[in-house]
Motif scaffolding. Structure first.
Motif, PDB file in Angstrom:
ATOM      1  N   ARG A  85       5.554 -14.565   6.974  1.00  0.00           N
ATOM      2  CA  ARG A  85       4.670 -14.416   5.820  1.00  0.00           C
ATOM      3  C   ARG A  85       4.020 -13.035   5.810  1.00  0.00           C
ATOM      4  NH1 ARG A  85      -0.017 -18.723   4.292  1.00  0.00           N
ATOM      5  NH2 ARG A  85       1.788 -19.705   3.345  1.00  0.00           N
ATOM      6  N   TYR A  86       3.447 -12.629   6.926  1.00  0.00           N
ATOM      7  CA  TYR A  86       2.740 -11.357   6.979  1.00  0.00           C
ATOM      8  C   TYR A  86       3.697 -10.175   6.809  1.00  0.00           C
ATOM      9  CZ  TYR A  86      -1.604 -13.611   8.388  1.00  0.00           C
ATOM     10  OH  TYR A  86      -2.738 -14.376   8.409  1.00  0.00           O
ATOM     11  N   SER A  87       4.803 -10.196   7.541  1.00  0.00           N
ATOM     12  CA  SER A  87       5.742  -9.074   7.487  1.00  0.00           C
ATOM     13  C   SER A  87       6.370  -8.945   6.103  1.00  0.00           C
ATOM     14  CB  SER A  87       6.836  -9.248   8.554  1.00  0.00           C
ATOM     15  OG  SER A  87       6.284  -9.219   9.845  1.00  0.00           O
ATOM     16  N   LEU A  88       6.765 -10.072   5.525  1.00  0.00           N
ATOM     17  CA  LEU A  88       7.411 -10.035   4.216  1.00  0.00           C
ATOM     18  C   LEU A  88       6.418  -9.649   3.126  1.00  0.00           C
ATOM     19  CD1 LEU A  88      10.170 -10.498   2.962  1.00  0.00           C
ATOM     20  CD2 LEU A  88       9.515 -12.862   2.516  1.00  0.00           C
ATOM     21  N   PHE A  89       5.198 -10.195   3.196  1.00  0.00           N
ATOM     22  CA  PHE A  89       4.186  -9.857   2.193  1.00  0.00           C
ATOM     23  C   PHE A  89       3.845  -8.363   2.241  1.00  0.00           C
ATOM     24  CE2 PHE A  89      -0.340  -9.118   1.270  1.00  0.00           C
ATOM     25  CZ  PHE A  89      -0.374  -9.488  -0.064  1.00  0.00           C
ATOM     26  N   MET A  90       3.676  -7.835   3.433  1.00  0.00           N
ATOM     27  CA  MET A  90       3.365  -6.416   3.573  1.00  0.00           C
ATOM     28  C   MET A  90       4.506  -5.553   3.046  1.00  0.00           C
ATOM     29  SD  MET A  90       1.690  -6.567   7.399  1.00  0.00           S
ATOM     30  CE  MET A  90       1.652  -4.785   7.603  1.00  0.00           C
ATOM     31  N   THR A  91       5.733  -5.948   3.347  1.00  0.00           N
ATOM     32  CA  THR A  91       6.893  -5.164   2.909  1.00  0.00           C
ATOM     33  C   THR A  91       7.058  -5.197   1.399  1.00  0.00           C
ATOM     34  OG1 THR A  91       8.015  -5.655   5.000  1.00  0.00           O
ATOM     35  CG2 THR A  91       9.363  -4.835   3.189  1.00  0.00           C
ATOM     36  N   LEU A  92       6.949  -6.377   0.790  1.00  0.00           N
ATOM     37  CA  LEU A  92       7.103  -6.479  -0.659  1.00  0.00           C
ATOM     38  C   LEU A  92       5.973  -5.773  -1.394  1.00  0.00           C
ATOM     39  CD1 LEU A  92       8.336 -10.184  -1.044  1.00  0.00           C
ATOM     40  CD2 LEU A  92       9.682  -8.069  -1.017  1.00  0.00           C
ATOM     41  N   THR A  93       4.762  -5.818  -0.833  1.00  0.00           N
ATOM     42  CA  THR A  93       3.650  -5.075  -1.421  1.00  0.00           C
ATOM     43  C   THR A  93       3.929  -3.582  -1.375  1.00  0.00           C
ATOM     44  OG1 THR A  93       2.072  -6.771  -0.747  1.00  0.00           O
ATOM     45  CG2 THR A  93       1.177  -4.605  -1.285  1.00  0.00           C
ATOM     46  N   LEU A  94       4.425  -3.115  -0.241  1.00  0.00           N
ATOM     47  CA  LEU A  94       4.761  -1.694  -0.087  1.00  0.00           C
ATOM     48  C   LEU A  94       5.866  -1.284  -1.056  1.00  0.00           C
ATOM     49  CD1 LEU A  94       4.591   1.015   1.369  1.00  0.00           C
ATOM     50  CD2 LEU A  94       6.098   0.074   3.136  1.00  0.00           C
ATOM     51  N   ILE A  95       6.903  -2.121  -1.162  1.00  0.00           N
ATOM     52  CA  ILE A  95       8.004  -1.828  -2.089  1.00  0.00           C
ATOM     53  C   ILE A  95       7.496  -1.717  -3.520  1.00  0.00           C
ATOM     54  CG2 ILE A  95       9.973  -2.922  -3.223  1.00  0.00           C
ATOM     55  CD1 ILE A  95      10.913  -1.581  -0.819  1.00  0.00           C
ATOM     56  N   ALA A  96       6.635  -2.653  -3.921  1.00  0.00           N
ATOM     57  CA  ALA A  96       6.093  -2.637  -5.285  1.00  0.00           C
ATOM     58  C   ALA A  96       5.289  -1.361  -5.547  1.00  0.00           C
ATOM     59  CB  ALA A  96       5.218  -3.869  -5.515  1.00  0.00           C
ATOM     60  N   ILE A  97       4.487  -0.944  -4.572  1.00  0.00           N
ATOM     61  CA  ILE A  97       3.656   0.254  -4.745  1.00  0.00           C
ATOM     62  C   ILE A  97       4.517   1.505  -4.903  1.00  0.00           C
ATOM     63  CG2 ILE A  97       1.998   1.773  -3.592  1.00  0.00           C
ATOM     64  CD1 ILE A  97       0.751  -0.733  -2.346  1.00  0.00           C
ATOM     65  N   ASN A 133      -4.278   0.018   5.363  1.00  0.00           N
ATOM     66  CA  ASN A 133      -4.096   1.438   5.663  1.00  0.00           C
ATOM     67  C   ASN A 133      -2.670   1.751   6.087  1.00  0.00           C
ATOM     68  OD1 ASN A 133      -6.769   1.892   5.069  1.00  0.00           O
ATOM     69  ND2 ASN A 133      -7.459   1.883   7.181  1.00  0.00           N
ATOM     70  N   ALA A 134      -2.009   0.815   6.756  1.00  0.00           N
ATOM     71  CA  ALA A 134      -0.607   1.009   7.132  1.00  0.00           C
ATOM     72  C   ALA A 134       0.274   1.073   5.881  1.00  0.00           C
ATOM     73  CB  ALA A 134      -0.147  -0.120   8.045  1.00  0.00           C
ATOM     74  N   ILE A 135       0.000   0.199   4.909  1.00  0.00           N
ATOM     75  CA  ILE A 135       0.761   0.209   3.654  1.00  0.00           C
ATOM     76  C   ILE A 135       0.522   1.514   2.905  1.00  0.00           C
ATOM     77  CG2 ILE A 135       0.961  -0.885   1.387  1.00  0.00           C
ATOM     78  CD1 ILE A 135       0.400  -3.561   2.744  1.00  0.00           C
ATOM     79  N   ILE A 136      -0.737   1.958   2.853  1.00  0.00           N
ATOM     80  CA  ILE A 136      -1.060   3.219   2.179  1.00  0.00           C
ATOM     81  C   ILE A 136      -0.354   4.387   2.859  1.00  0.00           C
ATOM     82  CG2 ILE A 136      -2.923   4.857   1.675  1.00  0.00           C
ATOM     83  CD1 ILE A 136      -4.788   2.459   1.367  1.00  0.00           C
ATOM     84  N   ALA A 137      -0.349   4.409   4.188  1.00  0.00           N
ATOM     85  CA  ALA A 137       0.250   5.506   4.932  1.00  0.00           C
ATOM     86  C   ALA A 137       1.746   5.612   4.668  1.00  0.00           C
ATOM     87  CB  ALA A 137      -0.023   5.322   6.429  1.00  0.00           C
ATOM     88  N   ILE A 138       2.444   4.478   4.702  1.00  0.00           N
ATOM     89  CA  ILE A 138       3.894   4.500   4.476  1.00  0.00           C
ATOM     90  C   ILE A 138       4.207   4.799   3.018  1.00  0.00           C
ATOM     91  CG2 ILE A 138       6.027   3.170   4.626  1.00  0.00           C
ATOM     92  CD1 ILE A 138       4.797   1.621   6.930  1.00  0.00           C
ATOM     93  N   ALA A 139       3.395   4.260   2.105  1.00  0.00           N
ATOM     94  CA  ALA A 139       3.604   4.531   0.681  1.00  0.00           C
ATOM     95  C   ALA A 139       3.448   6.018   0.380  1.00  0.00           C
ATOM     96  CB  ALA A 139       2.624   3.720  -0.156  1.00  0.00           C
ATOM     97  N   ALA A 140       2.525   6.681   1.081  1.00  0.00           N
ATOM     98  CA  ALA A 140       2.263   8.098   0.839  1.00  0.00           C
ATOM     99  C   ALA A 140       3.464   8.972   1.160  1.00  0.00           C
ATOM    100  CB  ALA A 140       1.049   8.543   1.668  1.00  0.00           C
ATOM    101  N   VAL A 141       4.333   8.499   2.053  1.00  0.00           N
ATOM    102  CA  VAL A 141       5.491   9.313   2.426  1.00  0.00           C
ATOM    103  C   VAL A 141       6.800   8.763   1.846  1.00  0.00           C
ATOM    104  CG1 VAL A 141       4.371  10.057   4.552  1.00  0.00           C
ATOM    105  CG2 VAL A 141       5.822   8.038   4.598  1.00  0.00           C
ATOM    106  N   THR A 142       6.741   7.639   1.144  1.00  0.00           N
ATOM    107  CA  THR A 142       7.954   6.999   0.639  1.00  0.00           C
ATOM    108  C   THR A 142       8.141   7.178  -0.863  1.00  0.00           C
ATOM    109  OG1 THR A 142       7.693   5.319   2.378  1.00  0.00           O
ATOM    110  CG2 THR A 142       9.285   4.845   0.660  1.00  0.00           C
ATOM    111  N   TRP A 143       7.055   7.368  -1.601  1.00  0.00           N
ATOM    112  CA  TRP A 143       7.153   7.436  -3.063  1.00  0.00           C
ATOM    113  C   TRP A 143       8.025   8.600  -3.530  1.00  0.00           C
ATOM    114  CZ3 TRP A 143       5.751  11.791  -5.725  1.00  0.00           C
ATOM    115  CH2 TRP A 143       4.949  12.726  -5.065  1.00  0.00           C
TER     116      TRP A 143
END
Length: 271
Positions: free
Chosen positions: A71-83, A135-145
């Motif tokens: 649940r946690y890993s998938l939710f974090m990943t899908l949230t990151l993908i959406a962002i 903050n982990a999601i924000i950090a990865i999103a900042a370098v992936t967009w």
């Protein structure tokens, strides 16, 4: 719409991905025990009938924690993908369609972001923001967009040269109408394929940050954090790293194969 029966590989991995999603959704009903409940007298128990995957140092059921970790890993990943999907695609469309100073600013910022190794820059950003899931999601999103911005920009530059775009401009169509009625529908499928293909890689990046202590924090049952907790007891209790690692590998492979199968279908349809 394509028929699932004609694409066996895609169908198989789609079913497996849906099973993983269902496990994440119904984790409270599937997990045999409370993943947070500690029984110190059962600390580091080996896999048995009572604890199928064994227990951790606090006596918590590892199987239940792995199930909740889905649940946690998938939710974090899908949230990151959406962002990264929405931000990157939006900035790419704006950059490619309007060009000029807007294009220059967006692309130069993107060039700065990709001039550093992605994971190292994400670690630096997460370190500045502090360790947490958000903050982990924000950090990865900042370098992936940037990847999505460059891809969508390239597609917009190609699409806006088409005759139907010129015809829309001549007939007085407004900018937002051209973007949402003509450009976005023609690029959405490829962007979606890219997003699905990136699920596995981004899940590993999130787990890496959690493993290093910059993502999910104890007692959250996230796979990367569980690996971090288990490495201290690798010699005494190898199951603390084996089972979360296996869960992560299986899920990443399934989503990678799903993305590859989806891309193959789209390539066939667009030939």
């Amino acid at each position: 719409m394509f028929k699932l029966k004609k694409h066996i590989q895609f169908t198989i991995f789609l079913i497996l991905a849906l099973i993983i999603i269902m496990v994440a959704i119904f984790a409270p009903y599937i997990a045999p025990k409370d993943p947070y409940y500690a029984v110190m007298t059962d600390s580091l128990k080996a896999p048995s009938k009572e604890y199928f995957f064994g227990t951790d140092v606090l006596g918590r059921d590892l199987l239940s924690r792995i199930i909740y970790g889905t649940r946690y890993s998938l939710f974090m990943t899908l949230t990151l993908i959406a962002i990264v999907f929405f931000i990157g695609t939006f900035l790419g469309i704006i950059s490619g369609y309007f060009g000029g100073i807007i294009d220059t600013i967006i692309m130069r910022v993107g060039d700065m972001m990709v001039s550093f190794p992605g994971l190292i820059l994400a670690i630096a950003i997460a370190g500045l923001l502090g360790p947490s899931v958000i903050n982990a999601i924000i950090a990865i999103a900042a370098v992936t967009w940037v990847k999505y911005a460059r891809l969508s920009r390239a597609m917009v530059l190609k699409i806006k040269q088409e005759l139907y775009i010129e015809a829309a401009k001549v007939t007085g169509s407004k900018t937002y109408s051209i973007l949402f009625k003509y450009i976005l529908p023609n690029m959405f499928t490829l962007m979606l394929v890219t997003a699905v293909s990136d699920i596995g890689a981004l899940m590993l990046e999130i787990a890496a940050l959690s493993f290093l202590g910059f993502g999910a924090q104890p007692p959250t049952p996230e796979w990367g954090a569980m690996l971090n907790e288990g490495r201290t007891y690798l010699a005494r209790a190898p199951w603390l790293m084996i089972y979360p690692g296996m869960a992560m590998v299986i899920v990443v492979i399934i989503f990678n194969m799903l993305g590859d199968s989806f891309r193959d279908i789209i390539d066939v349809k667009t030939e």
